[in-house]
Design an enzyme around this catalytic site. Structure first.
Site, short mmCIF file in Angstrom:
data_model
loop_
_atom_site.label_atom_id
_atom_site.label_comp_id
_atom_site.label_asym_id
_atom_site.label_seq_id
_atom_site.Cartn_x
_atom_site.Cartn_y
_atom_site.Cartn_z
N GLN A 165 0.82 -1.21 0.00
CA GLN A 165 0.00 0.00 0.00
C GLN A 165 0.86 1.27 0.00
O GLN A 165 0.52 2.27 0.62
CB GLN A 165 -0.96 -0.01 1.19
CG GLN A 165 -2.17 -0.90 0.98
CD GLN A 165 -3.02 -0.44 -0.20
OE1 GLN A 165 -3.14 0.75 -0.47
NE2 GLN A 165 -3.61 -1.40 -0.91
N SER A 166 1.95 1.23 -0.74
CA SER A 166 2.87 2.37 -0.79
C SER A 166 2.24 3.59 -1.45
O SER A 166 1.69 3.51 -2.55
CB SER A 166 4.12 1.96 -1.58
OG SER A 166 4.88 3.08 -1.94
N ASN A 167 2.32 4.73 -0.77
CA ASN A 167 1.93 6.01 -1.37
C ASN A 167 2.97 6.45 -2.40
O ASN A 167 2.64 7.07 -3.41
CB ASN A 167 1.80 7.08 -0.29
CG ASN A 167 0.75 6.72 0.74
OD1 ASN A 167 -0.43 6.65 0.44
ND2 ASN A 167 1.19 6.48 1.97
#
Length: 338
Positions: free
Chosen positions: A77-79
């Site tokens: 879930q990397s921004n």
């Protein structure tokens, strides 16, 4: 201090707004005035965020060097990877993203919604990897770059958080310049700045930027890595490098790095009860959303410090909202009852 010598490719709307958090301030007793600088709405590129500001100083190198593929890495879930995918689409480049299993969280939809969903929609080549969390250079990322080269492409490496890139801290030196300009319009200066700290370059750049007016130690990093010694060392190293690049005129020392380690537990990417309470409180009082991985933890830290009387009465505190809201979808089970 000289930031103007570095090329910048505009990806943001302009200075991100500073807004008062009046109801939250009043709820916490009204003795400390809280404000937020809204990096979460700084760009029209897939919700923007702090990495978009950093990428403004990396993109010129990619364009001038004739690179055709942006290669980056983060958790599932990397921004960061979502923002890199957006910039690649905006520039007409290809994008390869390595998404490692950084968070010990089980949900059937975790790798299908939120940030990773947006990256796929924007056309990125998303590669899942089982490796766990760390903030250093990763073999999976190096392999992805080698794969691009083998297929005839020219990969431009963008490390996690942009932090290992020499220019990774420049965007948040500029953040401090923006704040100073906005302070002139507001008619006051902020006494403290609160920021989430993990891979280090946001905190480091901000530290250098505010060191220019004597406020380096007023930048309070809230650790969300749960590996604070690694984060502290990386913030210091990046800040020292950035200070030299922008000709700050003084050395950055370990004493300049303020890192509060109370709020990262139980581990990276997993919220505690205080994190969840802070997310709900800020949302219900201000309509401002934060996430369980980063901003919920820094919001928890700021709220707790106000409650504990750690900011002197009358202080004006600026909360750096770095983004991250798209990840909320991946944690929907935690909020099924609100």
């Amino acid at each position: 201090m000289n930031l103007s010598k570095f090329k910048r490719y505009p990806l943001t709307f302009g200075p991100s707004p500073i807004t008062p958090l009046k109801r939250l301030s009043e709820h916490l007793g009204g003795k400390v005035e809280l404000y937020a600088k809204r990096e979460d709405c700084n760009s029209g590129l897939a919700f923007g965020g702090n990495k978009t500001r950093k990428l403004e100083y990396l993109v010129p190198e990619a364009i001038d060097g004739g690179y055709d593929t942006l290669v980056s890495i983060g958790g599932i879930q990397s921004n960061q990877t979502r923002q890199v995918a957006a910039v690649a689409a905006h520039l007409g480049m290809k994008c390869v993203l390595v998404q490692e299993n950084w968070v010990n969280y089980s949900d059937a939809l975790y790798d299908r919604v939120g940030n990773i969903e947006m990256s796929r929609i924007m056309g990125a080549d998303v590669r899942l990897d089982s490796a766990g969390f760390d903030i250093g250079i990763r073999p999976s990322w190096e392999k992805a770059m080698a794969d691009v080269e083998e297929s005839g492409g020219k990969p431009f490496p963008i490390p996690a958080g942009c932090s290992e890139h020499p220019y990774g801290g420049l965007g948040f030196v500029r953040f401090a310049d923006e704040v100073r300009q906005q302070e002139e319009e507001l008619g006051f200066k902020f006494d403290y700045i609160v920021v989430c700290s993990v891979t280090g370059s946001t905190h480091a750049g901000m530290l250098v930027g505010f060191a220019a007016d004597g406020r380096a130690q007023r930048v309070i990093g809230i650790d969300a890595s749960a590996k604070p010694e690694k984060t502290r060392a990386q913030v210091l190293r990046i800040a020292q490098n950035t200070a030299k690049l922008v000709e700050l005129g003084r050395e950055i020392t370990a004493e300049d790095v303020v890192l509060d380690t109370r709020y990262a537990y139980p581990e990276y990417g997993l919220p505690n009860d205080g994190t969840l309470e802070a997310i709900r409180l800020c949302a219900r009082l201000e309509g401002v959303l934060t996430d369980p991985v980063y901003e919920g933890k820094s919001m928890h830290g700021m709220i707790d410090m106000v409650r504990n009387g750690e900011f002197p009465e009358g202080s004006k505190v600026l909360y750096a909202h770095l983004g991250g809201v798209p990840a909320l979808n991946a944690y929907s089970f935690l909020f099924k009852d609100g």
